[in-house]
Design an enzyme around this catalytic site. Sequence first.
Site, PDB file in Angstrom:
ATOM      1  N   LYS A   1      -1.735  42.007  63.920  1.00  0.00           N
ATOM      2  CA  LYS A   1      -1.977  41.525  62.565  1.00  0.00           C
ATOM      3  C   LYS A   1      -0.764  40.731  62.140  1.00  0.00           C
ATOM      4  CE  LYS A   1      -5.203  41.864  59.377  1.00  0.00           C
ATOM      5  NZ  LYS A   1      -6.648  42.000  59.600  1.00  0.00           N
TER       6      LYS A   1
HETATM    7  P1  NAD Z   1     -10.592  36.824  50.686  1.00  0.00           P
HETATM    8  O1  NAD Z   1      -9.223  36.390  50.359  1.00  0.00           O
HETATM    9  O2  NAD Z   1     -11.597  35.805  51.116  1.00  0.00           O
HETATM   10  O3  NAD Z   1     -11.233  37.607  49.450  1.00  0.00           O
HETATM   11  C1  NAD Z   1     -10.590  38.670  48.822  1.00  0.00           C
HETATM   12  C2  NAD Z   1     -11.364  39.047  47.561  1.00  0.00           C
HETATM   13  O4  NAD Z   1     -10.775  40.198  46.995  1.00  0.00           O
HETATM   14  C3  NAD Z   1     -11.332  37.965  46.473  1.00  0.00           C
HETATM   15  O5  NAD Z   1     -12.583  37.904  45.822  1.00  0.00           O
HETATM   16  C4  NAD Z   1     -10.280  38.507  45.510  1.00  0.00           C
HETATM   17  O6  NAD Z   1     -10.433  38.024  44.188  1.00  0.00           O
HETATM   18  C5  NAD Z   1     -10.552  39.981  45.619  1.00  0.00           C
HETATM   19  N1  NAD Z   1      -9.442  40.786  45.136  1.00  0.00           N
HETATM   20  C6  NAD Z   1      -8.123  40.601  45.339  1.00  0.00           C
HETATM   21  N2  NAD Z   1      -7.418  41.529  44.682  1.00  0.00           N
HETATM   22  C7  NAD Z   1      -8.325  42.318  44.059  1.00  0.00           C
HETATM   23  C8  NAD Z   1      -8.225  43.439  43.220  1.00  0.00           C
HETATM   24  N3  NAD Z   1      -7.038  43.930  42.856  1.00  0.00           N
HETATM   25  N4  NAD Z   1      -9.378  44.003  42.782  1.00  0.00           N
HETATM   26  C9  NAD Z   1     -10.585  43.494  43.121  1.00  0.00           C
HETATM   27  N5  NAD Z   1     -10.736  42.432  43.906  1.00  0.00           N
HETATM   28  C10 NAD Z   1      -9.613  41.860  44.358  1.00  0.00           C
HETATM   29  O7  NAD Z   1     -10.428  37.960  51.797  1.00  0.00           O
HETATM   30  P2  NAD Z   1     -11.495  38.460  52.863  1.00  0.00           P
HETATM   31  O8  NAD Z   1     -11.294  37.705  54.103  1.00  0.00           O
HETATM   32  O9  NAD Z   1     -12.840  38.533  52.223  1.00  0.00           O
HETATM   33  O10 NAD Z   1     -10.963  39.937  53.147  1.00  0.00           O
HETATM   34  C11 NAD Z   1     -11.322  41.046  52.323  1.00  0.00           C
HETATM   35  C12 NAD Z   1     -11.064  42.338  53.074  1.00  0.00           C
HETATM   36  O11 NAD Z   1     -11.845  42.353  54.270  1.00  0.00           O
HETATM   37  C13 NAD Z   1      -9.620  42.572  53.500  1.00  0.00           C
HETATM   38  O12 NAD Z   1      -9.340  43.951  53.435  1.00  0.00           O
HETATM   39  C14 NAD Z   1      -9.631  42.117  54.957  1.00  0.00           C
HETATM   40  O13 NAD Z   1      -8.608  42.733  55.715  1.00  0.00           O
HETATM   41  C15 NAD Z   1     -10.997  42.588  55.380  1.00  0.00           C
HETATM   42  N6  NAD Z   1     -11.525  41.908  56.563  1.00  0.00           N
HETATM   43  C16 NAD Z   1     -11.672  40.550  56.582  1.00  0.00           C
HETATM   44  C17 NAD Z   1     -12.185  39.941  57.727  1.00  0.00           C
HETATM   45  C18 NAD Z   1     -12.447  38.456  57.770  1.00  0.00           C
HETATM   46  O14 NAD Z   1     -13.046  38.010  58.761  1.00  0.00           O
HETATM   47  N7  NAD Z   1     -12.093  37.657  56.792  1.00  0.00           N
HETATM   48  C19 NAD Z   1     -12.509  40.706  58.847  1.00  0.00           C
HETATM   49  C20 NAD Z   1     -12.357  42.093  58.794  1.00  0.00           C
HETATM   50  C21 NAD Z   1     -11.863  42.671  57.640  1.00  0.00           C
END
Ligand code: NAD
Length: 417
Positions: A107
């Site tokens: 990561k």
């Molecule tokens: P992103 O940046 O696209 O979206 C994050 C979202 O979370 C946004 O809508 C943001 O406004 C919201 N957010 C941020 N702080 C917040 C808070 N305090 N309260 C409520 N909402 C809040 O990120 P993503 O890629 O969608 O990732 C989200 C989660 O999924 C993370 O934990 C990431 O590790 C996990 N994840 C992502 C992927 C991927 O392919 N992108 C894969 C596996 C896991």
Amino acid sequence: MAKEGLTAFGAVNRYFEEAARLVDLDDAMYSVLTSTYREISVQIPVRRDDGGLTVVRGYRVHHNGARGPYKGGIRYHPTADLEEVRALASLMTWKSALLGLPFGGAKGGIQVDPTAMSPAELQRMTRRFTNGIAHLIGVYRDIPAPDMNTNAQTMAWMMDAYSAVHGYSPAIVTGKPLDLGGAPGREAATGRGVIYVLESHCERHGRDLAGLRLAVQGFGNVGSWVAREAVERGAVVVAVSDVAGGVRHEKGVDVARLVEVVAGGGTVPDTDQPGIDHIGNEELLESPCDVLVPAALGEVIDGENAPRVRAGVVVEAANYPVTPGGDKVLADRGVEVIPDILANAGGVTGSYFEWTQNIQQFTWKEARFNDELRDRLRVAYDATAAAAAELGCSLRQAAFAIGIRKVAEADRVRGYV
Ligand code: NAD
């Protein structure tokens, strides 16, 4: 971050310990698998548009590489410190192994608030960071991907910075724009995969996904695709939130409208659906629903608020959204938790498809991508549910146990331990 006296890495190792007991791991292997293999911390000076300079810190952590090249996303967030990146790298090790992907766990992160930066500043920061970790990454060494606050554009800059030195290298990162070797289906893969896993869970329990009421925290890449795919299958998304706050509508939030609002630069509370109620982020987690999907930050459900969760099932679309204290409360209350290393594994599985296509210089149609994704997640879900029944443990412990067995065997047979 740290909660309940545990850093994020300490908490992931707590989950590891619970599962390691079930598979009788020996002490030497235990020490190897609860620590990281390699870590780098780099200084990143970012020239600001106004001529000033901000110095931020970036990390890349390799947790375990026994089963293949290191794989894991890069996040830009103020909480992305070394302990958080270690925790997320460890989760990647177990996730890739559970899915049977030929990857180790890694990561990366930059400890920064990217929302306060212009696109030009973000590009300069991304290029500097890529240069700083360039000696650690490689098509068969370590392949980054997007995570919180990073996206296809970020991956394009990383690929360009790396390719400038090593020659055209699309397979150096996944989650790229389609015109640069991205795979149709990858952008939606994590959220769509969450729904495929939930479908398998419903099937096993004789329930129908159609009609289920979902509350989704986060409306970025993962949360927005979870909501879209859920609605497409007849589920009702009764509540959604993002960093700015949340909304709730008993008859269902208009997800298509929300997608438009957010694509236009708005936030979730800006949506203009008649009859919608505005709620806070905490309230979303405690909202009445059948399925709660945290899809934003880590550590949002802990021992303090878990007693107030009203869902029957929590699907961990985010990484490490439930602390060990919260996990215990949910288990005691009979709330089923589908763990992150299974629920959000569609992301790394989709990245695997993209990487293999880049290496072969061959492209799949999106339908093939989605079919393969569904198949692999179904196999992983069924294996996890079967192991949970056999070992008499939670889905989380079963998922970790499967991953630990595979990684320990790879470390042993390679002669590493
Ligand atoms: P992103 O940046 O696209 O979206 C994050 C979202 O979370 C946004 O809508 C943001 O406004 C919201 N957010 C941020 N702080 C917040 C808070 N305090 N309260 C409520 N909402 C809040 O990120 P993503 O890629 O969608 O990732 C989200 C989660 O999924 C993370 O934990 C990431 O590790 C996990 N994840 C992502 C992927 C991927 O392919 N992108 C894969 C596996 C896991």
